[in-house]
Motif scaffolding. Sequence first.
Motif, short mmCIF file in Angstrom:
data_model
loop_
_atom_site.label_atom_id
_atom_site.label_comp_id
_atom_site.label_asym_id
_atom_site.label_seq_id
_atom_site.Cartn_x
_atom_site.Cartn_y
_atom_site.Cartn_z
N ALA A 29 -27.81 -36.43 -18.78
CA ALA A 29 -27.14 -36.96 -17.60
C ALA A 29 -26.88 -35.84 -16.59
O ALA A 29 -27.05 -36.03 -15.37
CB ALA A 29 -25.82 -37.63 -18.00
N GLN A 30 -26.49 -34.67 -17.10
CA GLN A 30 -26.27 -33.52 -16.23
C GLN A 30 -27.56 -33.10 -15.54
O GLN A 30 -27.57 -32.78 -14.34
CB GLN A 30 -25.70 -32.37 -17.05
CG GLN A 30 -25.36 -31.13 -16.23
CD GLN A 30 -24.83 -30.00 -17.10
OE1 GLN A 30 -24.87 -30.07 -18.34
NE2 GLN A 30 -24.34 -28.96 -16.47
N THR A 31 -28.65 -33.11 -16.31
CA THR A 31 -29.96 -32.75 -15.75
C THR A 31 -30.39 -33.75 -14.67
O THR A 31 -30.90 -33.37 -13.62
CB THR A 31 -31.02 -32.70 -16.86
OG1 THR A 31 -30.62 -31.75 -17.86
CG2 THR A 31 -32.38 -32.31 -16.29
N GLU A 36 -28.44 -35.54 -12.79
CA GLU A 36 -27.61 -35.29 -11.61
C GLU A 36 -28.13 -34.09 -10.82
O GLU A 36 -28.18 -34.10 -9.59
CB GLU A 36 -26.16 -35.05 -12.06
CG GLU A 36 -25.19 -34.83 -10.91
CD GLU A 36 -23.76 -34.63 -11.38
OE1 GLU A 36 -22.90 -34.29 -10.55
OE2 GLU A 36 -23.50 -34.79 -12.60
N MET A 37 -28.54 -33.06 -11.55
CA MET A 37 -29.08 -31.86 -10.92
C MET A 37 -30.36 -32.18 -10.15
O MET A 37 -30.54 -31.77 -8.99
CB MET A 37 -29.39 -30.81 -11.99
CG MET A 37 -30.14 -29.58 -11.51
SD MET A 37 -30.85 -28.66 -12.90
CE MET A 37 -32.16 -29.76 -13.42
N THR A 66 -31.32 -35.05 -8.97
CA THR A 66 -31.01 -35.90 -7.82
C THR A 66 -30.56 -35.06 -6.64
O THR A 66 -30.96 -35.30 -5.48
CB THR A 66 -29.93 -36.93 -8.18
OG1 THR A 66 -30.41 -37.77 -9.23
CG2 THR A 66 -29.57 -37.78 -6.98
N LYS A 67 -29.74 -34.04 -6.90
CA LYS A 67 -29.28 -33.16 -5.83
C LYS A 67 -30.46 -32.40 -5.22
O LYS A 67 -30.56 -32.29 -3.99
CB LYS A 67 -28.24 -32.17 -6.35
CG LYS A 67 -27.70 -31.24 -5.26
CD LYS A 67 -26.71 -30.24 -5.81
CE LYS A 67 -26.14 -29.39 -4.68
NZ LYS A 67 -27.19 -28.69 -3.90
#
Length: 203
Positions: free
Chosen positions: A122-124, A126-127, A129-130
């Motif tokens: 999930a963190q990846t 989000e990264m 997407t940014k």
Amino acid sequence: MANIGKVFITGLIGNVKDQNGTITEKGVELVDVAEQVADLGEKDEYHFVINSQGGNVNVGNDIRDFIESIPNAKTIAKEMCASIATVIHTAVPLQNRLVEEGTQYMIHNPHTTVQGDAAYMAQTAEMLTKVEKDLENHYSKATGTGVKTISAFMASELFLTMDQCVKLGFASQIIPKTTIRSVAKMQITKNTNMSTNDKSKLA
């Protein structure tokens, strides 16, 4: 006649390292580009000749920022300009962006290969997407094409024709193909994708 210095950005953007941090494949780093400029000395114009399949986003952005700081810089896409290399190519004002006929020019969404649990995935996501939004904004600002259109182009891994590069604002002019040998301090001619290890460092 203008005194022109040529800087070559050839091959993979950024070094590939293994899990121990050892370089397994040498790519073009910011320092390689800066050293070429320093070695050329004072010039009326600096022409950055780009022949690259892309690579590391962070390194590509650093090179873009460096080229942006040079007021008399022009960029020339030659043979291949893909992925983060297109960000480097669009670092200068439109009138200073050229593309050589026959160049493969491609933009796409950032991607990576990682292993981990759900929270890490999930963190990846989000990264990524940014990074994707940052790229969309850069292309939109550089070309004048709307963000939604750029987003659709990136999602489809779009290869642009030379005419499309000009019409869509990625370049101002198509120039004839040259046979000048592109020799740089760091010339990487192997046209491959990033390694799995380096993909995880895209952002």
